[in-house]
Write an enzyme that holds these catalytic residues in place. Structure first.
Site, PDB file in Angstrom:
ATOM      1  N   GLN A  25       4.124   0.675   2.250  1.00 47.97           N
ATOM      2  CA  GLN A  25       4.340  -0.581   2.960  1.00 47.97           C
ATOM      3  C   GLN A  25       5.506  -1.288   2.291  1.00 47.97           C
ATOM      4  O   GLN A  25       5.474  -1.557   1.084  1.00 47.97           O
ATOM      5  CB  GLN A  25       3.067  -1.447   2.887  1.00 47.97           C
ATOM      6  CG  GLN A  25       1.930  -0.903   3.728  1.00 47.97           C
ATOM      7  CD  GLN A  25       2.176  -1.108   5.214  1.00 47.97           C
ATOM      8  OE1 GLN A  25       1.975  -2.190   5.727  1.00 47.97           O
ATOM      9  NE2 GLN A  25       2.607  -0.062   5.910  1.00 47.97           N
ATOM     10  N   ASP A  51       0.782  -1.252   0.000  1.00 49.60           N
ATOM     11  CA  ASP A  51       0.000   0.000   0.000  1.00 49.60           C
ATOM     12  C   ASP A  51       0.813   1.301   0.000  1.00 49.60           C
ATOM     13  O   ASP A  51       1.804   1.412   0.735  1.00 49.60           O
ATOM     14  CB  ASP A  51      -0.852   0.101   1.275  1.00 49.60           C
ATOM     15  CG  ASP A  51      -1.624  -1.149   1.587  1.00 49.60           C
ATOM     16  OD1 ASP A  51      -1.590  -2.088   0.794  1.00 49.60           O
ATOM     17  OD2 ASP A  51      -2.255  -1.179   2.668  1.00 49.60           O
ATOM     18  N   GLU A  92     -10.508  -2.345   4.252  1.00 48.83           N
ATOM     19  CA  GLU A  92      -9.168  -1.842   4.561  1.00 48.83           C
ATOM     20  C   GLU A  92      -8.992  -0.456   3.935  1.00 48.83           C
ATOM     21  O   GLU A  92      -9.769  -0.047   3.073  1.00 48.83           O
ATOM     22  CB  GLU A  92      -8.101  -2.798   3.982  1.00 48.83           C
ATOM     23  CG  GLU A  92      -8.222  -4.240   4.492  1.00 48.83           C
ATOM     24  CD  GLU A  92      -7.094  -5.149   3.998  1.00 48.83           C
ATOM     25  OE1 GLU A  92      -6.469  -5.797   4.839  1.00 48.83           O
ATOM     26  OE2 GLU A  92      -6.855  -5.212   2.775  1.00 48.83           O
ATOM     27  N   TRP A 149      -4.042  -9.005  -3.834  1.00 56.30           N
ATOM     28  CA  TRP A 149      -3.598  -9.940  -2.800  1.00 56.30           C
ATOM     29  C   TRP A 149      -3.694 -11.389  -3.247  1.00 56.30           C
ATOM     30  O   TRP A 149      -3.050 -12.266  -2.678  1.00 56.30           O
ATOM     31  CB  TRP A 149      -4.388  -9.736  -1.498  1.00 56.30           C
ATOM     32  CG  TRP A 149      -3.832  -8.611  -0.664  1.00 56.30           C
ATOM     33  CD1 TRP A 149      -4.491  -7.483  -0.276  1.00 56.30           C
ATOM     34  CD2 TRP A 149      -2.507  -8.519  -0.125  1.00 56.30           C
ATOM     35  NE1 TRP A 149      -3.640  -6.685   0.472  1.00 56.30           N
ATOM     36  CE2 TRP A 149      -2.428  -7.308   0.581  1.00 56.30           C
ATOM     37  CE3 TRP A 149      -1.365  -9.337  -0.175  1.00 56.30           C
ATOM     38  CZ2 TRP A 149      -1.273  -6.889   1.238  1.00 56.30           C
ATOM     39  CZ3 TRP A 149      -0.219  -8.921   0.478  1.00 56.30           C
ATOM     40  CH2 TRP A 149      -0.177  -7.713   1.178  1.00 56.30           C
ATOM     41  N   TRP A 181       5.681 -10.294   1.219  1.00 55.89           N
ATOM     42  CA  TRP A 181       5.213  -9.535   2.371  1.00 55.89           C
ATOM     43  C   TRP A 181       5.920 -10.036   3.629  1.00 55.89           C
ATOM     44  O   TRP A 181       6.121 -11.240   3.777  1.00 55.89           O
ATOM     45  CB  TRP A 181       3.694  -9.686   2.485  1.00 55.89           C
ATOM     46  CG  TRP A 181       3.089  -8.765   3.479  1.00 55.89           C
ATOM     47  CD1 TRP A 181       2.681  -7.489   3.263  1.00 55.89           C
ATOM     48  CD2 TRP A 181       2.835  -9.039   4.856  1.00 55.89           C
ATOM     49  NE1 TRP A 181       2.199  -6.939   4.417  1.00 55.89           N
ATOM     50  CE2 TRP A 181       2.271  -7.874   5.417  1.00 55.89           C
ATOM     51  CE3 TRP A 181       3.031 -10.148   5.685  1.00 55.89           C
ATOM     52  CZ2 TRP A 181       1.902  -7.783   6.761  1.00 55.89           C
ATOM     53  CZ3 TRP A 181       2.663 -10.060   7.012  1.00 55.89           C
ATOM     54  CH2 TRP A 181       2.092  -8.890   7.540  1.00 55.89           C
ATOM     55  N   ARG A 215      -7.586  -0.764  11.633  1.00 59.62           N
ATOM     56  CA  ARG A 215      -6.324  -0.282  11.039  1.00 59.62           C
ATOM     57  C   ARG A 215      -6.518   0.712   9.903  1.00 59.62           C
ATOM     58  O   ARG A 215      -7.597   0.966   9.443  1.00 59.62           O
ATOM     59  CB  ARG A 215      -5.518  -1.473  10.539  1.00 59.62           C
ATOM     60  CG  ARG A 215      -6.187  -2.302   9.452  1.00 59.62           C
ATOM     61  CD  ARG A 215      -5.225  -3.412   8.991  1.00 59.62           C
ATOM     62  NE  ARG A 215      -5.838  -4.312   8.026  1.00 59.62           N
ATOM     63  CZ  ARG A 215      -6.495  -5.419   8.340  1.00 59.62           C
ATOM     64  NH1 ARG A 215      -6.628  -5.772   9.606  1.00 59.62           N
ATOM     65  NH2 ARG A 215      -7.028  -6.171   7.404  1.00 59.62           N
ATOM     66  N   ASP A 216      -5.372   1.193   9.455  1.00 60.55           N
ATOM     67  CA  ASP A 216      -5.234   2.062   8.283  1.00 60.55           C
ATOM     68  C   ASP A 216      -5.859   3.443   8.505  1.00 60.55           C
ATOM     69  O   ASP A 216      -6.714   3.886   7.735  1.00 60.55           O
ATOM     70  CB  ASP A 216      -5.832   1.389   7.024  1.00 60.55           C
ATOM     71  CG  ASP A 216      -5.293  -0.016   6.806  1.00 60.55           C
ATOM     72  OD1 ASP A 216      -4.206  -0.313   7.338  1.00 60.55           O
ATOM     73  OD2 ASP A 216      -5.957  -0.818   6.124  1.00 60.55           O
ATOM     74  N   SER A 240      -0.387   0.305   7.437  1.00 59.92           N
ATOM     75  CA  SER A 240      -0.752   1.486   6.648  1.00 59.92           C
ATOM     76  C   SER A 240      -1.291   2.628   7.491  1.00 59.92           C
ATOM     77  O   SER A 240      -1.811   2.430   8.593  1.00 59.92           O
ATOM     78  CB  SER A 240      -1.772   1.111   5.583  1.00 59.92           C
ATOM     79  OG  SER A 240      -1.110   0.421   4.550  1.00 59.92           O
TER      80      SER A 240
HETATM   81  C1  FRU Z   1      -3.984  -3.564   2.681  1.00 62.57           C
HETATM   82  C2  FRU Z   1      -3.355  -3.993   3.993  1.00 62.57           C
HETATM   83  C3  FRU Z   1      -3.695  -3.018   5.100  1.00 62.57           C
HETATM   84  C4  FRU Z   1      -2.573  -3.170   6.061  1.00 62.57           C
HETATM   85  C5  FRU Z   1      -1.398  -3.427   5.141  1.00 62.57           C
HETATM   86  C6  FRU Z   1      -0.368  -4.360   5.708  1.00 62.57           C
HETATM   87  O1  FRU Z   1      -3.327  -4.053   1.566  1.00 62.57           O
HETATM   88  O2  FRU Z   1      -3.767  -5.305   4.319  1.00 62.57           O
HETATM   89  O3  FRU Z   1      -4.974  -3.195   5.662  1.00 62.57           O
HETATM   90  O4  FRU Z   1      -2.376  -2.051   6.857  1.00 62.57           O
HETATM   91  O5  FRU Z   1      -1.930  -3.973   3.950  1.00 62.57           O
HETATM   92  O6  FRU Z   1       0.754  -4.403   4.896  1.00 62.57           O
END
Ligand code: FRU
Length: 473
Positions: free
Chosen positions: A39, A23, A192, A279, A47, A143-144, A80
């Protein structure tokens, strides 16, 4: 072979220097620089422990990589989030401080933290009073955070399962719940990376708010995708003006996720970019010493359509300064089997077309990145009234089940005319149709030498009012 030795590194899309990217984070403009955090797993191609990578640009196209801004530690990762300029020193870090608001992700808990920089993002300090917001009991996904200044207070929205939660603050360090919106639109996947911003309707005095939300699964092309809602924001919470079952996709391709827009954009534009990946296969797409790329930044507007107020998107105008060699056709018709573009080649191109099929045309479109064994096909199907990108034979496809596929959107037409703008880079194709009312963003991995191009029509005549092709340098 391409000059820099890379087979797939884009010419005009952002990629990390090394390692993994997902992200975009912390998009903010300050003192002549657009900041882009992301990210990042610098030590791996998949990842992993998340950092915030960092780059700056003066034109949204040429990026200077800077040292990593935020590092994970033994207990948590840096997920994020967003960044703001605290002009009037509400938080007490200093007037004009850059403040990053991010999710600190621990095994079973997600909380919101601050970091600040007093030197234009070059060095960062964690706020010692972290966390500034903890999850309600039993809420695992939390989150985010997306933060912005609204009239006289700070607003944060973040994703919590199948809803977006809203909070308000006067000083960024303590947050009060102010509303919730969700359980509508597409809820097949976890929500997200929200973003929320106002836009004028058709450039006039009326305003609507747009809430964009990443959905982890059930996107229009399968896997992750980005939906949006149109409505009002009253300083506390968001309400949609559409029925709860309405699903609006921001992009109909497979590769536009977790988008975020810039705070403080100096020209008053709403400029957004997304992670050009999904994803479903992100960890297995072809990689070199790096993996992951962003879409071209896009300028967003709102337009009134027969269905209601809808988003329109165009590549940022800065890209036009990079147009090179130019080919142009106008007021000309072609029939089946005619090859207007014979001899035209290119891997990094912009194509602009206004095309009208006659009533007997069944299909027409462009074949791009054509090689002996491969091509990516952008096709308008007149019976189905769809616009599709077919990447089944686009190059490398076997690294993930389902990557080889055709993805479709409703075909926007103005009268009988189809407007297309296509941006091709080494490993992507972005299609903007109907003056940006419909977009399809796809990653593709053709051989570098597959640079053929073709405009085709089946069943009738295709009238070309205008066709322009530029090489992009
Ligand atoms: C979205 C996500 C976010 C999270 C991040 C982790 O792609 O899953 O919700 O903060 O990636 O890398």
């Amino acid at each position: 072979m391409v000059e820099d030795g890379s087979m797939i590194r884009p010419r005009f899309h952002f990629t990390p220097p090394d390692g993994w990217l997902n992200d975009p984070n912390g998009l903010v403009y300050l003192d002549g620089e657009y900041h882009l955090f992301y990210q990042h797993h610098p030590n791996g191609l998949t990842w992993g422990p998340m950092h915030w990578g960092h780059a700056v640009s003066r034109d949204l196209l040429h990026w200077q990589h800077l040292p990593i801004a935020l590092y994970p530690d033994e207990v948590g990762m840096i997920y994020s989030g967003s960044a703001v300029v605290d002009w009037s020193n509400t938080a007490g870090f200093g007037a004009g401080a850059l403040v990053a608001v991010f999710t600190y992700h621990q095994a079973d808990r997600e909380s919101q933290h601050l970091a600040f920089s007093l030197d234009r993002g070059r060095t960062w300090n964690r706020y010692e009073g972290n966390p500034v917001l903890t999850p309600p009991l039993g809420v695992k996904d939390f989150r985010d955070p997306r933060v912005f200044w609204h009239v006289d207070h700070w607003v944060m929205c973040l994703a919590a399962g199948d809803t977006i939660r809203f909070f308000v603050s006067s000083e960024l360090k303590s947050w009060t719940p102010s509303g919730e919106f969700g359980r509508c639109g597409s809820v097949e996947g976890v929500w997200e990376t929200p973003d929320l911003f106002p836009l004028p309707v058709d450039g006039g005095p009326e305003t609507r708010w747009v809430l964009t939300v990443g959905v982890g699964n059930g996107g229009p092309a399968g896997g992750s995708g980005t939906q949006y809602f149109v409505g009002q924001f009253d300083g506390s919470t968001f309400t949609s003006e559409n029925p709860p079952e309405t699903i609006l996709w921001m992009d109909h391709g497979s590769d536009f996720y977790a988008p975020q827009s810039w705070n403080e954009e100096p020209h008053g534009r709403r400029v957004m970019l997304g992670w050009m990946n999904n994803w479903r296969y992100a960890n297995t797409v072809p990689a070199e010493t790096w993996r992951g790329m962003f879409s071209l930044p896009r300028e967003l507007t709102l337009a009134i359509t027969e269905q209601g107020v809808r988003l329109a998107q165009q590549p940022i105008r800065e890209i036009e300064a990079h147009r090179g060699e130019h080919l142009h056709w106008q007021d000309q018709a072609i029939g089946p089997g005619e090859n207007l573009l014979a001899g035209t080649r290119g891997g990094c191109l912009e194509i602009l077309a206004d095309l009208t099929p006659d009533l007997s045309v069944t299909r027409f479109g462009f074949r791009v990145r054509v090689g002996a064994e491969e091509a990516t096909v952008i096709v308008c199907d007149m019976a189905a009234r769809t616009l599709s990108v077919d990447r089944t034979r686009s190059g490398q496809v076997s690294f993930a089940d389902g990557f080889a596929a055709l993805h479709s959107a409703p075909l926007p037409m103005d009268g009988g005319e189809v407007n297309l703008r296509i941006l091709l880079d080494r490993s992507s194709v972005e299609v903007f149709a109907g003056h940006g009312r419909v977009t399809l963003t796809e990653s593709i991995f053709p051989a570098p030498e597959s640079q053929g191009l073709d405009l085709f029509v089946e069943g009738g005549l295709l009238y070309i009012r205008q066709l322009e092709i530029y090489s992009l340098d």
